[in-house]
Write a protein that holds these residues in place. Sequence first.
Motif, PDB file in Angstrom:
ATOM      1  N   VAL A 117      -1.669  40.405 -20.945  1.00 33.20           N
ATOM      2  CA  VAL A 117      -0.208  40.312 -20.901  1.00 33.20           C
ATOM      3  C   VAL A 117       0.175  38.908 -20.440  1.00 33.20           C
ATOM      4  CG1 VAL A 117       1.846  41.079 -19.643  1.00 33.20           C
ATOM      5  CG2 VAL A 117       0.231  42.760 -20.530  1.00 33.20           C
ATOM      6  N   ALA A 118       1.192  38.327 -21.082  1.00 31.97           N
ATOM      7  CA  ALA A 118       1.697  37.009 -20.693  1.00 31.97           C
ATOM      8  C   ALA A 118       3.159  36.903 -21.124  1.00 31.97           C
ATOM      9  CB  ALA A 118       0.869  35.904 -21.332  1.00 31.97           C
ATOM     10  N   ARG A 119       3.820  35.839 -20.684  1.00 33.22           N
ATOM     11  CA  ARG A 119       5.199  35.614 -21.127  1.00 33.22           C
ATOM     12  C   ARG A 119       5.231  35.409 -22.637  1.00 33.22           C
ATOM     13  NH1 ARG A 119       9.307  34.837 -17.707  1.00 33.22           N
ATOM     14  NH2 ARG A 119       8.780  34.721 -15.487  1.00 33.22           N
ATOM     15  N   THR A 125      -3.199  33.158 -25.877  1.00 34.74           N
ATOM     16  CA  THR A 125      -4.036  34.163 -26.517  1.00 34.74           C
ATOM     17  C   THR A 125      -5.261  34.395 -25.635  1.00 34.74           C
ATOM     18  OG1 THR A 125      -5.247  32.492 -27.801  1.00 34.74           O
ATOM     19  CG2 THR A 125      -3.282  33.484 -28.828  1.00 34.74           C
ATOM     20  N   PRO A 126      -5.933  35.540 -25.768  1.00 29.88           N
ATOM     21  CA  PRO A 126      -7.091  35.832 -24.912  1.00 29.88           C
ATOM     22  C   PRO A 126      -8.355  35.096 -25.361  1.00 29.88           C
ATOM     23  CG  PRO A 126      -6.675  37.672 -26.384  1.00 29.88           C
ATOM     24  CD  PRO A 126      -5.561  36.695 -26.608  1.00 29.88           C
ATOM     25  N   THR A 127      -8.286  33.765 -25.318  1.00 30.47           N
ATOM     26  CA  THR A 127      -9.411  32.909 -25.688  1.00 30.47           C
ATOM     27  C   THR A 127      -9.567  31.825 -24.634  1.00 30.47           C
ATOM     28  OG1 THR A 127      -8.038  31.376 -26.971  1.00 30.47           O
ATOM     29  CG2 THR A 127      -8.959  33.282 -28.146  1.00 30.47           C
ATOM     30  N   THR A 135      -4.286  30.580 -14.922  1.00 38.12           N
ATOM     31  CA  THR A 135      -4.698  31.549 -13.910  1.00 38.12           C
ATOM     32  C   THR A 135      -4.471  32.964 -14.424  1.00 38.12           C
ATOM     33  OG1 THR A 135      -4.082  30.005 -12.144  1.00 38.12           O
ATOM     34  CG2 THR A 135      -4.393  32.309 -11.521  1.00 38.12           C
ATOM     35  N   VAL A 136      -5.530  33.776 -14.385  1.00 36.46           N
ATOM     36  CA  VAL A 136      -5.494  35.141 -14.919  1.00 36.46           C
ATOM     37  C   VAL A 136      -5.798  36.137 -13.799  1.00 36.46           C
ATOM     38  CG1 VAL A 136      -6.515  36.751 -16.576  1.00 36.46           C
ATOM     39  CG2 VAL A 136      -6.207  34.350 -17.204  1.00 36.46           C
ATOM     40  N   GLY A 137      -4.983  37.182 -13.706  1.00 36.40           N
ATOM     41  CA  GLY A 137      -5.177  38.215 -12.697  1.00 36.40           C
ATOM     42  C   GLY A 137      -5.852  39.450 -13.256  1.00 36.40           C
ATOM     43  N   VAL A 138      -6.757  40.039 -12.464  1.00 33.63           N
ATOM     44  CA  VAL A 138      -7.454  41.269 -12.849  1.00 33.63           C
ATOM     45  C   VAL A 138      -7.614  42.152 -11.620  1.00 33.63           C
ATOM     46  CG1 VAL A 138      -8.757  40.368 -14.823  1.00 33.63           C
ATOM     47  CG2 VAL A 138      -9.675  40.117 -12.514  1.00 33.63           C
ATOM     48  N   LEU A 139      -7.827  43.431 -11.868  1.00 34.08           N
ATOM     49  CA  LEU A 139      -8.067  44.377 -10.785  1.00 34.08           C
ATOM     50  C   LEU A 139      -9.492  44.204 -10.257  1.00 34.08           C
ATOM     51  CD1 LEU A 139      -6.885  46.822  -9.182  1.00 34.08           C
ATOM     52  CD2 LEU A 139      -7.949  48.289 -10.900  1.00 34.08           C
ATOM     53  N   GLN A 140      -9.611  44.054  -8.951  1.00 39.35           N
ATOM     54  CA  GLN A 140     -10.924  43.845  -8.331  1.00 39.35           C
ATOM     55  C   GLN A 140     -11.841  45.042  -8.558  1.00 39.35           C
ATOM     56  OE1 GLN A 140     -10.642  43.043  -4.143  1.00 39.35           O
ATOM     57  NE2 GLN A 140     -12.752  42.387  -3.958  1.00 39.35           N
ATOM     58  N   GLY A 141     -13.038  44.760  -9.025  1.00 33.81           N
ATOM     59  CA  GLY A 141     -14.025  45.804  -9.254  1.00 33.81           C
ATOM     60  C   GLY A 141     -13.926  46.482 -10.604  1.00 33.81           C
ATOM     61  N   ASP A 178      -0.505  33.235 -14.867  1.00 40.69           N
ATOM     62  CA  ASP A 178      -0.153  32.943 -16.257  1.00 40.69           C
ATOM     63  C   ASP A 178      -0.368  34.155 -17.153  1.00 40.69           C
ATOM     64  OD1 ASP A 178       0.424  30.012 -16.062  1.00 40.69           O
ATOM     65  OD2 ASP A 178      -1.650  29.993 -15.356  1.00 40.69           O
ATOM     66  N   ALA A 179      -1.315  35.014 -16.769  1.00 37.78           N
ATOM     67  CA  ALA A 179      -1.629  36.188 -17.587  1.00 37.78           C
ATOM     68  C   ALA A 179      -2.333  37.233 -16.725  1.00 37.78           C
ATOM     69  CB  ALA A 179      -2.517  35.793 -18.769  1.00 37.78           C
TER      70      ALA A 179
END
Length: 259
Positions: A117-119, A125-127, A135-141, A178-179
């Motif tokens: 997901v991004a603005r 794009t996911p590349t 900077t990309v955020g993800v759920l830990q674990g 950023d995403a």
Amino acid sequence: MISKRVRTAVFPLLACLAGTVMAQGAPLRMGLEPFYPPFESKQADGQLVGFDIDVGKAVCERMAAKCSWVETSFEGLIPGLKAKKFDVINSAMNITAKRRESIDFTTPIYIVPIQMVARRDSKLTPTVASLKGKTVGVLQGATQEDFVRKHWEKNGVKVVAYRDQAQIFLDLASGRLDAGVQEAQTAMEGFLSKPQGKDFDFAGGVISDFATLGEGTGMGLRKGDPRKAELDKAIASLKQDGTLSKLSQKYFHRDIIAK
């Protein structure tokens, strides 16, 4: 009087039957991280709700077992299971080869696509080429963290892992990220359909990588736990009679149940 030979044959049989009766009514403690709607979340009154909660209740009912819930962080689920703080992980955990090294899984219950997901105006794009320096955020674990660290981080993409999916959405909206990479349904229900997500959308298509993102979502158990056979049987029965597909339609308006 019962002869020694008869006692030798009968007593183990009675013990086996007693164990079966105990298993049928035994409580099943399910571990989860309750901040991942619509799969699992907590209402203001403390009640746990969501797709995984309803699936867990259906499985326990089919097994004639009494369910209870144990809350922990997502990265604490496998350590908590191995420490016997609960019996089963039921918290949107994808089945991967890495996780199979330390725990067992039931057969896959459902499959949810992973998307970024991004603005809308970001043109991301996911590349690696598009995200370098971002900077990309993800759920830990989560499996998403495994994916971005393996494929993106070493190529110049900054990765930030969060213990709470909701905080990822807050930091997206505020511009600190950023995403974000997460399960598509979680992004839709928890962010894109809400006012704070009005300027955002899915960026690019579905992200796939069997090695890190896995083969679907199942329940996790300790290695060698004999309850796996009972759980698999209950899940197969709930698939066959349409119970799980009905729950999927209720929460997602489509059938995400693994065939």
